[in-house]
Design a protein around this motif. Structure first.
Motif, PDB file in Angstrom:
ATOM      1  N   GLU A  51       0.859  -1.187   0.000  1.00  0.00           N
ATOM      2  CA  GLU A  51       0.000   0.000   0.000  1.00  0.00           C
ATOM      3  C   GLU A  51       0.898   1.240   0.000  1.00  0.00           C
ATOM      4  OE1 GLU A  51      -2.420   0.435   3.524  1.00  0.00           O
ATOM      5  OE2 GLU A  51      -3.912   1.602   2.415  1.00  0.00           O
ATOM      6  N   LEU A  52       0.719   2.107  -1.000  1.00  0.00           N
ATOM      7  CA  LEU A  52       1.508   3.325  -1.066  1.00  0.00           C
ATOM      8  C   LEU A  52       0.735   4.497  -0.476  1.00  0.00           C
ATOM      9  CD1 LEU A  52       3.852   4.732  -3.645  1.00  0.00           C
ATOM     10  CD2 LEU A  52       1.860   6.113  -3.127  1.00  0.00           C
ATOM     11  N   PHE A  53       1.394   5.228   0.414  1.00  0.00           N
ATOM     12  CA  PHE A  53       0.858   6.465   0.978  1.00  0.00           C
ATOM     13  C   PHE A  53       1.640   7.633   0.389  1.00  0.00           C
ATOM     14  CE2 PHE A  53      -1.749   5.039   4.617  1.00  0.00           C
ATOM     15  CZ  PHE A  53      -1.375   3.710   4.693  1.00  0.00           C
ATOM     16  N   LEU A  54       0.932   8.663  -0.040  1.00  0.00           N
ATOM     17  CA  LEU A  54       1.556   9.898  -0.514  1.00  0.00           C
ATOM     18  C   LEU A  54       0.868  11.059   0.198  1.00  0.00           C
ATOM     19  CD1 LEU A  54       3.250  11.657  -2.499  1.00  0.00           C
ATOM     20  CD2 LEU A  54       1.377  11.409  -4.144  1.00  0.00           C
ATOM     21  N   VAL A  55       1.648  11.836   0.940  1.00  0.00           N
ATOM     22  CA  VAL A  55       1.059  12.967   1.665  1.00  0.00           C
ATOM     23  C   VAL A  55       0.913  14.153   0.714  1.00  0.00           C
ATOM     24  CG1 VAL A  55       1.386  14.632   3.531  1.00  0.00           C
ATOM     25  CG2 VAL A  55       1.947  12.218   3.892  1.00  0.00           C
ATOM     26  N   LEU A  56      -0.301  14.690   0.649  1.00  0.00           N
ATOM     27  CA  LEU A  56      -0.582  15.849  -0.205  1.00  0.00           C
ATOM     28  C   LEU A  56      -0.528  17.136   0.594  1.00  0.00           C
ATOM     29  CD1 LEU A  56      -3.652  14.290  -2.018  1.00  0.00           C
ATOM     30  CD2 LEU A  56      -1.321  14.458  -2.921  1.00  0.00           C
ATOM     31  N   ARG A  57      -1.019  17.086   1.821  1.00  0.00           N
ATOM     32  CA  ARG A  57      -1.044  18.274   2.672  1.00  0.00           C
ATOM     33  C   ARG A  57      -1.007  17.816   4.127  1.00  0.00           C
ATOM     34  NH1 ARG A  57      -5.216  23.349   2.036  1.00  0.00           N
ATOM     35  NH2 ARG A  57      -4.349  23.267  -0.072  1.00  0.00           N
ATOM     36  N   GLY A  58      -0.247  18.536   4.953  1.00  0.00           N
ATOM     37  CA  GLY A  58      -0.166  18.170   6.363  1.00  0.00           C
ATOM     38  C   GLY A  58       0.933  17.140   6.600  1.00  0.00           C
ATOM     39  N   THR A  59       0.846  16.475   7.728  1.00  0.00           N
ATOM     40  CA  THR A  59       1.851  15.463   8.059  1.00  0.00           C
ATOM     41  C   THR A  59       1.151  14.195   8.522  1.00  0.00           C
ATOM     42  OG1 THR A  59       2.034  16.220  10.355  1.00  0.00           O
ATOM     43  CG2 THR A  59       3.574  17.186   8.762  1.00  0.00           C
ATOM     44  N   LEU A  60       1.837  13.091   8.306  1.00  0.00           N
ATOM     45  CA  LEU A  60       1.290  11.782   8.675  1.00  0.00           C
ATOM     46  C   LEU A  60       2.384  10.973   9.346  1.00  0.00           C
ATOM     47  CD1 LEU A  60      -1.246   9.862   8.254  1.00  0.00           C
ATOM     48  CD2 LEU A  60       0.059   8.876   6.357  1.00  0.00           C
ATOM     49  N   ARG A  61       2.004  10.274  10.390  1.00  0.00           N
ATOM     50  CA  ARG A  61       2.907   9.305  11.001  1.00  0.00           C
ATOM     51  C   ARG A  61       2.331   7.918  10.727  1.00  0.00           C
ATOM     52  NH1 ARG A  61       2.144  10.558  16.057  1.00  0.00           N
ATOM     53  NH2 ARG A  61       3.426  12.362  15.662  1.00  0.00           N
ATOM     54  N   ILE A  62       3.141   7.044  10.133  1.00  0.00           N
ATOM     55  CA  ILE A  62       2.685   5.669   9.980  1.00  0.00           C
ATOM     56  C   ILE A  62       3.392   4.837  11.043  1.00  0.00           C
ATOM     57  CG2 ILE A  62       2.466   3.671   8.461  1.00  0.00           C
ATOM     58  CD1 ILE A  62       2.510   5.506   6.086  1.00  0.00           C
ATOM     59  N   ARG A  63       2.632   4.386  12.009  1.00  0.00           N
ATOM     60  CA  ARG A  63       3.232   3.552  13.051  1.00  0.00           C
ATOM     61  C   ARG A  63       3.358   2.126  12.536  1.00  0.00           C
ATOM     62  NH1 ARG A  63       0.748   4.062  18.726  1.00  0.00           N
ATOM     63  NH2 ARG A  63       2.696   2.961  19.121  1.00  0.00           N
ATOM     64  N   LEU A  64       4.558   1.583  12.709  1.00  0.00           N
ATOM     65  CA  LEU A  64       4.839   0.206  12.330  1.00  0.00           C
ATOM     66  C   LEU A  64       5.395  -0.486  13.572  1.00  0.00           C
ATOM     67  CD1 LEU A  64       6.838   1.028   9.072  1.00  0.00           C
ATOM     68  CD2 LEU A  64       4.471   0.255   9.175  1.00  0.00           C
ATOM     69  N   GLU A  65       5.400  -1.794  13.563  1.00  0.00           N
ATOM     70  CA  GLU A  65       5.921  -2.478  14.753  1.00  0.00           C
ATOM     71  C   GLU A  65       7.421  -2.224  14.920  1.00  0.00           C
ATOM     72  OE1 GLU A  65       4.229  -6.337  14.073  1.00  0.00           O
ATOM     73  OE2 GLU A  65       2.414  -5.818  15.206  1.00  0.00           O
ATOM     74  N   ASP A  66       8.098  -1.856  13.811  1.00  0.00           N
ATOM     75  CA  ASP A  66       9.538  -1.571  13.869  1.00  0.00           C
ATOM     76  C   ASP A  66       9.861  -0.099  14.113  1.00  0.00           C
ATOM     77  OD1 ASP A  66      10.035  -4.183  13.382  1.00  0.00           O
ATOM     78  OD2 ASP A  66      10.581  -3.926  11.276  1.00  0.00           O
ATOM     79  N   GLY A  67       8.858   0.747  14.208  1.00  0.00           N
ATOM     80  CA  GLY A  67       9.127   2.176  14.391  1.00  0.00           C
ATOM     81  C   GLY A  67       8.119   3.014  13.643  1.00  0.00           C
ATOM     82  N   ASP A  68       8.320   4.322  13.686  1.00  0.00           N
ATOM     83  CA  ASP A  68       7.378   5.241  13.048  1.00  0.00           C
ATOM     84  C   ASP A  68       7.990   5.834  11.780  1.00  0.00           C
ATOM     85  OD1 ASP A  68       5.833   4.771  15.246  1.00  0.00           O
ATOM     86  OD2 ASP A  68       6.009   6.790  16.087  1.00  0.00           O
ATOM     87  N   VAL A  69       7.168   6.043  10.784  1.00  0.00           N
ATOM     88  CA  VAL A  69       7.579   6.759   9.576  1.00  0.00           C
ATOM     89  C   VAL A  69       6.911   8.126   9.618  1.00  0.00           C
ATOM     90  CG1 VAL A  69       7.631   6.730   7.065  1.00  0.00           C
ATOM     91  CG2 VAL A  69       7.626   4.576   8.337  1.00  0.00           C
ATOM     92  N   GLU A  70       7.719   9.173   9.620  1.00  0.00           N
ATOM     93  CA  GLU A  70       7.180  10.540   9.687  1.00  0.00           C
ATOM     94  C   GLU A  70       7.169  11.113   8.280  1.00  0.00           C
ATOM     95  OE1 GLU A  70       6.141  11.825  12.496  1.00  0.00           O
ATOM     96  OE2 GLU A  70       7.067  10.496  14.013  1.00  0.00           O
ATOM     97  N   MET A  71       6.020  11.581   7.843  1.00  0.00           N
ATOM     98  CA  MET A  71       5.871  12.025   6.459  1.00  0.00           C
ATOM     99  C   MET A  71       5.295  13.431   6.367  1.00  0.00           C
ATOM    100  SD  MET A  71       4.155   8.528   4.979  1.00  0.00           S
ATOM    101  CE  MET A  71       4.222   9.073   3.254  1.00  0.00           C
ATOM    102  N   GLY A  72       5.839  14.205   5.420  1.00  0.00           N
ATOM    103  CA  GLY A  72       5.313  15.528   5.113  1.00  0.00           C
ATOM    104  C   GLY A  72       4.871  15.587   3.659  1.00  0.00           C
ATOM    105  N   PRO A  73       4.463  16.756   3.203  1.00  0.00           N
ATOM    106  CA  PRO A  73       3.945  16.907   1.840  1.00  0.00           C
ATOM    107  C   PRO A  73       4.935  16.408   0.779  1.00  0.00           C
ATOM    108  CG  PRO A  73       3.460  18.854   3.112  1.00  0.00           C
ATOM    109  CD  PRO A  73       4.359  18.014   3.980  1.00  0.00           C
ATOM    110  N   GLY A  74       4.441  15.608  -0.145  1.00  0.00           N
ATOM    111  CA  GLY A  74       5.274  15.072  -1.216  1.00  0.00           C
ATOM    112  C   GLY A  74       5.986  13.793  -0.853  1.00  0.00           C
TER     113      GLY A  74
END
Lengths: 122, 122
Positions: A51-74
């Motif tokens: 599953e691909l996530f692409l942030v368009l606006r704002g920020t997203l954190r994807i929590r995984l069992e191995d850690g967090d992925v911090e994402m911003g626009p683009g």
């Protein structure tokens, strides 16, 4: 054939319901969806589908069992098949998703937030 | 597992060669690629594969036999399988592409611009 492109940010911005993805395009066996999210989703996995996530606006954190992925626009990130994850947005975040047409957005978990693919295609 | 997202615009901006797509992610049987383009490409079709174009920066015109699709930043458009098309960018344009792993970016046409998938994965 429609000769008009779809603007992903406009399509996401037009959504009125949080965590309710809408299909905006199809590429082969994958849908491109947009979603508007805020707060925590649910821990889930998609057994056989990346599953691909692409942030368009704002920020997203994807929590995984191995850690967090911090994402911003683009920023784009692929959650591999089988990996448990939980998207979290502290503020409202607009997203695009690319996932196989058969993917359930809540994966192996059915909650009150689960939206049928028919609903996502409306 | 890499926990870092890829920023599509940064990845496109880092490219030094025009019309030479680079694979930045894989979602199932599809690659996500970025490319930097300017000028005219070549008329071509992908017999069996849809191809998604997403403009990251600049503007792109996708010429089709039925008309032109004019795209700006954030605009997405899917060229359906079998449809002949030619991307044109009057100014430098940064793109993301989503297409099946087996897609040749020049489709049924081999030109000096054709880049092997090995080259795109470098």
């Amino acid at each position: 054939m429609g000769l008009k492109p779809v603007n992903l940010e406009e399509a996401a911005g037009a959504l009125s319901e949080l965590w309710s993805p809408k299909v905006v395009a199809r590429v082969g066996a994958h849908y491109v969806k947009v979603a508007k999210v805020r707060g925590e989703f649910v821990w889930h996995a998609h057994e056989a589908e990346d599953e691909l996530f692409l942030v368009l606006r704002g920020t997203l954190r994807i929590r995984l069992e191995d850690g967090d992925v911090e994402m911003g626009p683009g920023d784009a990130f692929v959650v591999p098949a089988g990996v448990r994850h939980m998207p979290v947005a502290d503020e409202e975040c607009w997203l695009a998703l690319v996932e196989p047409v058969e993917t359930k957005h809540t994966g192996d978990v059915i909650t009150e937030r689960t939206r049928s693919i028919e609903k996502q295609l409306e």
